[in-house]
Design a protein around this motif. Structure first.
Motif, PDB file in Angstrom:
ATOM      1  N   SER A 181       0.832  -1.205   0.000  1.00 23.75           N
ATOM      2  CA  SER A 181       0.000   0.000   0.000  1.00 23.75           C
ATOM      3  C   SER A 181       0.869   1.258   0.000  1.00 23.75           C
ATOM      4  O   SER A 181       0.508   2.262  -0.612  1.00 23.75           O
ATOM      5  CB  SER A 181      -0.986  -0.006   1.171  1.00 23.75           C
ATOM      6  N   VAL A 182       2.025   1.202   0.652  1.00 25.21           N
ATOM      7  CA  VAL A 182       2.928   2.356   0.616  1.00 25.21           C
ATOM      8  C   VAL A 182       3.499   2.531  -0.796  1.00 25.21           C
ATOM      9  O   VAL A 182       3.563   3.655  -1.316  1.00 25.21           O
ATOM     10  CB  VAL A 182       4.072   2.201   1.636  1.00 25.21           C
TER      11      VAL A 182
ATOM     12  N   ALA B 133       0.855   3.922  -3.001  1.00 25.67           N
ATOM     13  CA  ALA B 133       0.663   5.337  -2.683  1.00 25.67           C
ATOM     14  C   ALA B 133       1.788   6.177  -3.290  1.00 25.67           C
ATOM     15  O   ALA B 133       1.549   7.267  -3.827  1.00 25.67           O
ATOM     16  CB  ALA B 133       0.604   5.536  -1.169  1.00 25.67           C
ATOM     17  N   ALA B 134       3.011   5.662  -3.232  1.00 21.64           N
ATOM     18  CA  ALA B 134       4.148   6.392  -3.802  1.00 21.64           C
ATOM     19  C   ALA B 134       4.017   6.502  -5.318  1.00 21.64           C
ATOM     20  O   ALA B 134       4.309   7.553  -5.901  1.00 21.64           O
ATOM     21  CB  ALA B 134       5.457   5.701  -3.425  1.00 21.64           C
TER      22      ALA B 134
END
Lengths: 121, 121
Positions: free
Chosen positions: A106-107, A110-111
């Motif tokens: 998820s990170v 998101a990035a």
């Protein structure tokens, strides 16, 4: 650590890693909160295997680069080991997924979204 | 911001918030990397609505508490507004979900898992 190659020298070349169960969420988030470190993790995630520190072209001094890799290693995000004179790096994806399912993905997503949004600005 | 109540005073009581599109992933991760701030976000996520600062019993000085809430607000994780003399806080869950789908949920799940693991130690 998924890497199994022997460390080429002990003593001053030791690279301590937290065991999986020692990895703390706060440290992981802190390590990822710095744009250059997040970029390193994105690059490792995008690649298939391991990269040497010199594969990364970061616009900072060598000591700052070394610092960023150390923060990532000590937080449990990456493993590092020496192969001859090269320091190699790889993502501890399996350890993170086992501890915090979906978090790294998820990170990274998101990035990617943020990078795409900024590219459109 | 989902809150719509009028701010009770202007000037020194202004509480600036980033617009949704100004929220940066790095700031969100940094804000969440501090255990007390992560705890505040978990509490707001667990509750249904908004909480006043004094609803949180944090083992730090009032100024440190204020600092943590400000970091969360400036990162875009929470909104804050005055209702009379009380400063109220709420999670910007919709904004974050729109920008970074799944991110907040995965961090909250990771925090739950870590808390459960520590409780078992």
């Amino acid at each position: 650590m998924t890497a199994t190659a022997p460390v080429s020298a002990a003593g001053s070349r030791d690279l301590p890693h937290p065991a999986r169960e020692e990895i703390r969420l706060e440290d992981v988030l802190h390590a990822l909160s710095e744009p250059m470190r997040l970029g390193i993790v994105r690059e490792l995630a995008a690649g298939a295997g391991e990269l040497s520190c010199s594969d990364f072209e970061l616009p900072v001094t060598k000591s700052t680069t070394t610092h960023h890799f150390r923060v990532l290693r000590e937080a449990g995000l990456i493993w590092q080991l020496y192969r001859g004179t090269a320091k190699m790096n790889g993502l501890r994806g399996d350890d993170l997924e086992e501890l915090f399912p979906g978090l790294l993905d998820s990170v990274l997503t998101a990035a990617d979204r943020q990078a795409a949004r900024r590219g459109q600005e």
